[in-house]
Write a protein that holds these residues in place. Structure first.
Motif, mmCIF file in Angstrom:
data_model
loop_
_atom_site.group_PDB
_atom_site.id
_atom_site.type_symbol
_atom_site.label_atom_id
_atom_site.label_comp_id
_atom_site.label_asym_id
_atom_site.label_seq_id
_atom_site.Cartn_x
_atom_site.Cartn_y
_atom_site.Cartn_z
ATOM 1 N N ASN A 86 43.419 38.158 36.209
ATOM 2 C CA ASN A 86 44.437 38.085 37.256
ATOM 3 C C ASN A 86 45.254 39.375 37.324
ATOM 4 N N ALA A 132 43.002 42.095 38.766
ATOM 5 C CA ALA A 132 42.796 41.878 40.209
ATOM 6 C C ALA A 132 44.055 42.237 40.983
ATOM 7 N N PHE A 133 45.211 41.875 40.427
ATOM 8 C CA PHE A 133 46.482 42.202 41.071
ATOM 9 C C PHE A 133 46.640 43.718 41.185
ATOM 10 N N SER A 140 45.351 37.527 44.187
ATOM 11 C CA SER A 140 44.822 37.804 42.840
ATOM 12 C C SER A 140 44.627 36.504 42.050
#
Lengths: 40, 217
Positions: free
Chosen positions: B26, B29-30, B4
Motif C-alpha cells: 500500500n 502503491a501510494f 492505493s
C-alpha cells in the motif's frame, strides 16, 4: 498471466516502499504514515 | 477509499499476503500514485505555459534533495500536489524569463548567493523529519545530512557546468536550467527553516479551508 502481473506489481511496490524507507521523506510535501515493519 | 488501498487490497487478496506485506505494498502503491500525479500536473501546466523542461528540472532538483533533507509537509496529498505545482511552476517561469535577460556574471552571482545560503541551511538543519516518519537514530540523521550535502555539491558542479556552457555557447537554455537547479535547491532549503515550515503550514491551512471546508482543518 494475470497472476504474473499481480506478482510483478507486488514486487515493484515492495521495492519502492523499501527504497523510500531509507529516505527522509516522500517525493513531494506529503508524508503518509510509514508501515511499522519498514521502521525496523 | 484511496486508490492505493484498492490496489494493495486486490494484490493482497490474490497473493494471500499478511497485514504487514499488505501495508508495505500500500505504501509503495501510494508513492507511485503520488509521484506520478505530482509529475503529471507539473508537466501538464509546464507544457501549457511553455516551460515544460524548466518545470521538470525544478521538480527533480527539489525532490531529489528532499529525499534526504526532509522538510515541511502538507496535511493531505492533494494539497501537496497544489503547493508543489505552484512553487515548481513559479520557479520555472522565473528561470525561463530571468534566464533570458541576465548575463553569465549575474547568473553566477545569483547561484553563489543561493548556494551559500542553501549549504548553510542544510548543514545546520537537515534532516527535518515529520511525525509520520520520525528519524530517531542519530547515525541515520548523520547519513541523511551527509547525503544532502553531497547532493547539494553535485548541484553546485552541475550549475557551474551550465553557467560555463551558457558563457561559451551564449545559449539561454543553459542559463535557464542553471536557475532551475539552484532555484529548486534553494526552495528545498527554505522548507527546512522554521519560516519555511510555518509558511507551508499556513498555506496548507488556507488551502484545506478553501477545498475541504473549515471543519476539516
Amino acid at each position: 498471466m494475470k497472476n504474473r502481473i499481480i506478482a510483478i506489481a507486488a514486487g515493484l511496490f515492495t521495492i519502492i516502499a523499501s527504497l523510500l524507507a531509507s529516505s527522509a521523506c516522500f517525493w513531494g510535501m506529503y508524508q503518509p504514515e510509514e508501515p511499522a515493519c519498514l521502521k525496523k | 477509499m484511496p486508490l492505493s488501498n484498492k490496489i494493495s487490497g486486490k494484490i493482497a487478496d490474490e497473493l494471500s499476503l499478511d497485514k504487514d506485506q499488505r501495508e508495505v505494498i500500500n505504501y509503495g502503491a501510494f508513492a507511485v500514485i503520488q509521484i506520478t500525479a505530482s509529475l503529471a500536473v507539473v508537466a501538464l501546466l509546464g507544457f501549457l505555459l511553455g516551460v515544460l523542461p524548466e518545470a521538470l528540472v525544478v521538480s527533480f532538483s527539489m525532490s531529489i534533495l528532499r529525499q534526504f533533507s526532509g522538510g515541511g509537509h502538507a496535511s493531505r496529498p492533494a494539497i501537496c500536489v497544489v503547493i508543489g505545482t505552484i512553487v515548481t511552476i513559479s520557479i520555472a517561469l522565473f528561470a525561463h524569463y530571468a534566464g533570458g535577460y541576465l548575463d553569465g556574471y549575474a547568473v553566477s552571482v545569483a547561484a553563489v548567493l543561493f548556494y551559500i545560503w542553501s549549504f548553510y541551511t542544510v548543514l545546520k538543519r537537515a534532516p527535518v523529519d515529520s511525525a509520520a516518519k520520525p528519524i530517531s537514530s542519530e547515525a541515520k540523521r548523520k547519513i541523511m545530512k551527509r547525503v544532502s550535502l553531497i547532493i547539494l555539491s553535485v548541484y553546485i558542479l552541475l550549475t557551474l557546468l551550465l553557467v560555463y556552457l551558457f558563457i561559451v555557447f551564449k545559449d539561454v537554455r543553459f542559463s535557464r536550467f542553471a536557475f532551475c537547479v539552484f532555484g529548486g535547491a534553494a526552495w528545498q532549503a527554505f522548507t527546512l527553516t522554521s519560516l519555511g515550515n510555518h509558511s507551508i503550514a499556513k498555506i496548507d491551512n488556507w488551502l484545506v479551508t478553501l477545498f475541504f471546508g473549515k471543519e476539516n482543518i
